[in-house]
Design an enzyme around this catalytic site. Sequence first.
Site, PDB file in Angstrom:
ATOM      1  N   CYS A 112       0.838  -1.205   0.000  1.00 35.56           N
ATOM      2  CA  CYS A 112       0.000   0.000   0.000  1.00 35.56           C
ATOM      3  C   CYS A 112       0.873   1.256   0.000  1.00 35.56           C
ATOM      4  O   CYS A 112       1.510   1.561  -1.010  1.00 35.56           O
ATOM      5  CB  CYS A 112      -0.990  -0.032   1.153  1.00 35.56           C
ATOM      6  SG  CYS A 112      -2.324   1.186   0.947  1.00 35.56           S
ATOM      7  N   HIS A 214      -3.678  -5.014   0.658  1.00 34.72           N
ATOM      8  CA  HIS A 214      -3.131  -5.396   1.961  1.00 34.72           C
ATOM      9  C   HIS A 214      -3.210  -6.911   2.176  1.00 34.72           C
ATOM     10  O   HIS A 214      -4.128  -7.404   2.830  1.00 34.72           O
ATOM     11  CB  HIS A 214      -3.888  -4.680   3.085  1.00 34.72           C
ATOM     12  CG  HIS A 214      -3.499  -3.259   3.274  1.00 34.72           C
ATOM     13  ND1 HIS A 214      -2.509  -2.863   4.146  1.00 34.72           N
ATOM     14  CD2 HIS A 214      -3.958  -2.132   2.687  1.00 34.72           C
ATOM     15  CE1 HIS A 214      -2.379  -1.551   4.106  1.00 34.72           C
ATOM     16  NE2 HIS A 214      -3.254  -1.078   3.229  1.00 34.72           N
ATOM     17  N   GLU A 216      -1.463  -8.725   4.160  1.00 35.26           N
ATOM     18  CA  GLU A 216      -1.293  -9.075   5.581  1.00 35.26           C
ATOM     19  C   GLU A 216      -2.632  -9.128   6.306  1.00 35.26           C
ATOM     20  O   GLU A 216      -2.803  -9.893   7.260  1.00 35.26           O
ATOM     21  CB  GLU A 216      -0.338  -8.091   6.270  1.00 35.26           C
ATOM     22  CG  GLU A 216      -0.923  -6.764   6.716  1.00 35.26           C
ATOM     23  CD  GLU A 216      -1.209  -5.777   5.594  1.00 35.26           C
ATOM     24  OE1 GLU A 216      -1.765  -4.699   5.869  1.00 35.26           O
ATOM     25  OE2 GLU A 216      -0.877  -6.078   4.430  1.00 35.26           O
TER      26      GLU A 216
END
Length: 240
Positions: A112, A214, A216
């Site tokens: 990001c 994202h 994660e």
Amino acid sequence: MVKIGIASNHLIHPNPRFDTNYIDYIQIDYVNGIKRAAGLPFVLPLGNPTDAGDYIDSIDGLLLSGGQGVTPALYGEEPLREVAETDVYRDQFEIALVKAAVAAGKPILGICRGIQVLNVALDGTLYQDVYKQAGASLKHNQYPTSWEIPTHHITTTAGSWLNQILGNRFLVNSFHHQGIHQLGDHLKQIAASDDQVVEGIESEDGNVIGVEFHPEMMAEKYPEFQRIFNYFVDRAKSPK
């Protein structure tokens, strides 16, 4: 174990929990992504750009996380009113880390904001607001939809690292309003949303990679996104 440095975010505003005890921190999902890939995460506190080379000497790979927008002056522009919080001290330190890692031939993963920092560090530019400047039509900040839920599609370039590990077309989450405009030196686009916002990059030598979404946040619920961290840590074991 492969040592992965994760550049920290920087809390610069007082808040009820910490009052004026300003802190450097990193969201735990980045740490867990590296751990699940059998890497050893090290959180790098925000420091002086002149120390970047010493930090890079101590790690095998660099991870740049999400957070504030990148300061427009660093890519030669005045800020539009759509720009929210920026932190030039974090920007300058992370740009120095990128330059040191590239010089040392050590892999970098940007997520990001991280993909945006990579691009600026390598002399690229950003759209300060993808809606106003790039004509984006999709919802690129899915709040208040839950962070782990994929909400819009991206399409990858055949043969790219992202294509090889996740396929041609898939859903991702989205939390941004800035985006890549002119690509930095030796970078190429390898994924885009349906409204043509850049969603993935890689360098010519493959050592610099980044995504606008994202992984994660999604990796626990959707384990296929853990492959991004696995790929990065494997690259850090034996950079080319």
